[in-house]
Design an enzyme around this catalytic site. Structure first.
Site, PDB file in Angstrom:
ATOM      1  N   HIS A 121      -3.829   5.920   3.356  1.00  0.00           N
ATOM      2  CA  HIS A 121      -4.564   4.700   3.030  1.00  0.00           C
ATOM      3  C   HIS A 121      -3.949   3.458   3.697  1.00  0.00           C
ATOM      4  O   HIS A 121      -4.652   2.645   4.303  1.00  0.00           O
ATOM      5  CB  HIS A 121      -4.605   4.524   1.510  1.00  0.00           C
ATOM      6  CG  HIS A 121      -5.555   3.483   1.020  1.00  0.00           C
ATOM      7  ND1 HIS A 121      -5.207   2.149   0.925  1.00  0.00           N
ATOM      8  CD2 HIS A 121      -6.828   3.568   0.577  1.00  0.00           C
ATOM      9  CE1 HIS A 121      -6.231   1.456   0.446  1.00  0.00           C
ATOM     10  NE2 HIS A 121      -7.225   2.297   0.230  1.00  0.00           N
TER      11      HIS A 121
ATOM     12  N   SER B 130     -11.626  -1.624  -0.073  1.00  0.00           N
ATOM     13  CA  SER B 130     -10.312  -1.649   0.586  1.00  0.00           C
ATOM     14  C   SER B 130     -10.468  -1.934   2.070  1.00  0.00           C
ATOM     15  O   SER B 130      -9.729  -2.726   2.661  1.00  0.00           O
ATOM     16  CB  SER B 130      -9.597  -0.307   0.413  1.00  0.00           C
ATOM     17  OG  SER B 130      -9.116  -0.135  -0.887  1.00  0.00           O
TER      18      SER B 130
ATOM     19  N   ASN C 163     -14.869  -0.542  -6.348  1.00  0.00           N
ATOM     20  CA  ASN C 163     -15.933   0.319  -5.829  1.00  0.00           C
ATOM     21  C   ASN C 163     -16.774   0.967  -6.914  1.00  0.00           C
ATOM     22  O   ASN C 163     -17.200   2.104  -6.775  1.00  0.00           O
ATOM     23  CB  ASN C 163     -15.315   1.440  -4.969  1.00  0.00           C
ATOM     24  CG  ASN C 163     -14.548   0.908  -3.776  1.00  0.00           C
ATOM     25  OD1 ASN C 163     -14.653  -0.267  -3.440  1.00  0.00           O
ATOM     26  ND2 ASN C 163     -13.788   1.756  -3.152  1.00  0.00           N
TER      27      ASN C 163
ATOM     28  N   ASP D 215       0.843  -1.192   0.000  1.00  0.00           N
ATOM     29  CA  ASP D 215       0.000   0.000   0.000  1.00  0.00           C
ATOM     30  C   ASP D 215       0.880   1.244   0.000  1.00  0.00           C
ATOM     31  O   ASP D 215       1.936   1.244  -0.616  1.00  0.00           O
ATOM     32  CB  ASP D 215      -0.927  -0.042   1.238  1.00  0.00           C
ATOM     33  CG  ASP D 215      -2.294   0.556   0.977  1.00  0.00           C
ATOM     34  OD1 ASP D 215      -2.379   1.779   0.813  1.00  0.00           O
ATOM     35  OD2 ASP D 215      -3.285  -0.196   0.925  1.00  0.00           O
TER      36      ASP D 215
END
Length: 385
Positions: free
Chosen positions: A172, A326, A263, A139
């Site tokens: 994130h 996520s 998404n 990430d």
């Protein structure tokens, strides 16, 4: 001689990083071909200095490098293919990043986010907490100073700046890590597997974007460092054969890769790498146990998990509420850590079976496959034991 000619040709086509966004992944037919090229590259670097920008990807017998054009590379007998090294994203304008101000927690005891409670993770903590399980988060990095994460952070790697720590400059990755393994002493939040180890793999920059080749090298790093679980809370629309081969290799080595489905609110299609059969693909649910409106829905999804309005750790020791697949993926990675802590003999295939078989029923008429349910940590751990 022909290989040397190829490197001279490659040297002319290589762009110094930042001069061009175009990159390529050059794959070879065999390990022997790759190793021969690697030795030759090292020999030629003094005379052809741009070859230093050629990044070996041993896991898939390939090189990644910035190129102005692929030229005639694919015509060489030892070259299997030349694939564009595309960019992917953890953000890309998704609902999970339409955020408000940071969250202020109150009270003098740890806060258990609704998702952690909803999947019944706290009911497993008298039997398993994720202890001795190594979870890599590919990430944007991690906030090393966050009080709820300091106990969990182990060695990692920064693929953006190779000699720096994988410090999060986006948020994130820190949010994902908190849902997996946050552990607060008095105030703060509790994650799904509060004693799991987090290994930050920073492949994504401050804007939340990464090259496929850096993700592949991140998987290779995980393989070399005996990581048990890899969280991939990102997605892309196009297929990458190089990434799929890396995921397949990791799977057959015993590594569990958990990936977010996307998404876009689509039916029947999900993002890569979640679409690869060797991942655990994850969709998102809301507080009512229904599929979240933004979540993709497909028979390719293995499990759904809480992904709407999830509170977790954030930069500068703060907390943030985000929504997205996520966030759902990090819940699943945490439960996989609980399972492995309870039973180290579980294989990736067995873990997927346990999660699917013990899932709770989805309270939604929009479900694509009746065989896919919502994550249930308590029933899954009980089954594993």
């Amino acid at each position: 001689m022909r290989d040397a000619c190829l490197f001279h040709s490659l040297h002319e086509e290589i762009q110094v990083p930042n001069d061009s966004d175009r990159r390529a992944i050059i794959r070879f037919n065999s390990r022997d071909d790759f190793n021969r090229w690697l030795r030759l590259r090292d020999t030629l670097i003094p005379a052809l200095p741009r070859l230093a920008y050629v990044q070996p990807l041993p896991m898939i017998h390939a090189f990644a490098c910035p190129l102005s054009c692929a030229g005639q590379l694919a015509s060489f007998p030892s070259v299997l293919s030349v694939e564009e090294d595309c960019k992917t994203a953890v953000v890309h304008g998704l609902p999970e990043f339409r955020r408000s101000s940071t969250i202020k927690l109150s009270g003098d005891h740890p806060y258990i986010p609704w998702g952690v409670s909803h999947i019944k993770a706290p009911l497993t903590w008298n039997r398993t907490t994720g202890d001795r399980v190594r979870v890599a988060v590919i990430d944007t990095g991690i906030d090393y100073n966050h009080p709820d994460l300091q106990h969990a952070i182990e060695n990692g790697i920064n693929l953006i700046h190779r000699h720096a720590l994988p410090v999060d400059d986006n948020g994130h990755g820190t949010h994902i890590a908190g849902t997996i393994a946050a552990s607060a002493r008095q105030t703060g939040i509790a994650g799904v597997a509060p004693q799991a180890s987090i290994h930050p793999v920073k492949a994504f920059d401050e804007n939340g974007t990464a090259y496929v080749s850096d993700i592949i090298y991140g998987i290779y790093w995980c393989l070399r460092n005996r990581i048990d679980v890899v969280n991939m809370s990102f997605g892309m629309k196009h297929h990458s054969r190089a990434l799929e081969d890396a995921v397949r290799t990791a799977y057959y080595s015993g590594m569990i890769i958990v990936a977010s489905s996307g998404n876009d609110g689509r039916t029947s299609r999900i993002d890569y790498p979640a679409r690869f059969p060797h991942t655990l693909s994850v969709g998102a649910t809301n507080k009512k146990g229904q599929i979240a409106s933004f979540s993709n829905k497909s028979k390719y999804i293995d499990i759904y998990a809480p992904g709407e309005k999830i509170v977790s750790t954030w930069l500068r020791g703060e907390y943030q509420e985000l929504s997205g697949t996520s966030m759902a993926t990090s819940h699943v990675s945490g439960v996989v850590a609980l399972l492995l802590s309870a039973n180290r003999k579980l294989t990736p295939r067995k873990i997927k079976s346990i999660l699917r078989r013990n899932a709770s029923r989805i309270a939604s008429k929009r479900l694509v496959s009746s065989e896919t349910g919502e994550l249930n940590a308590y029933r899954s751990v009980k089954s594993a034991l």
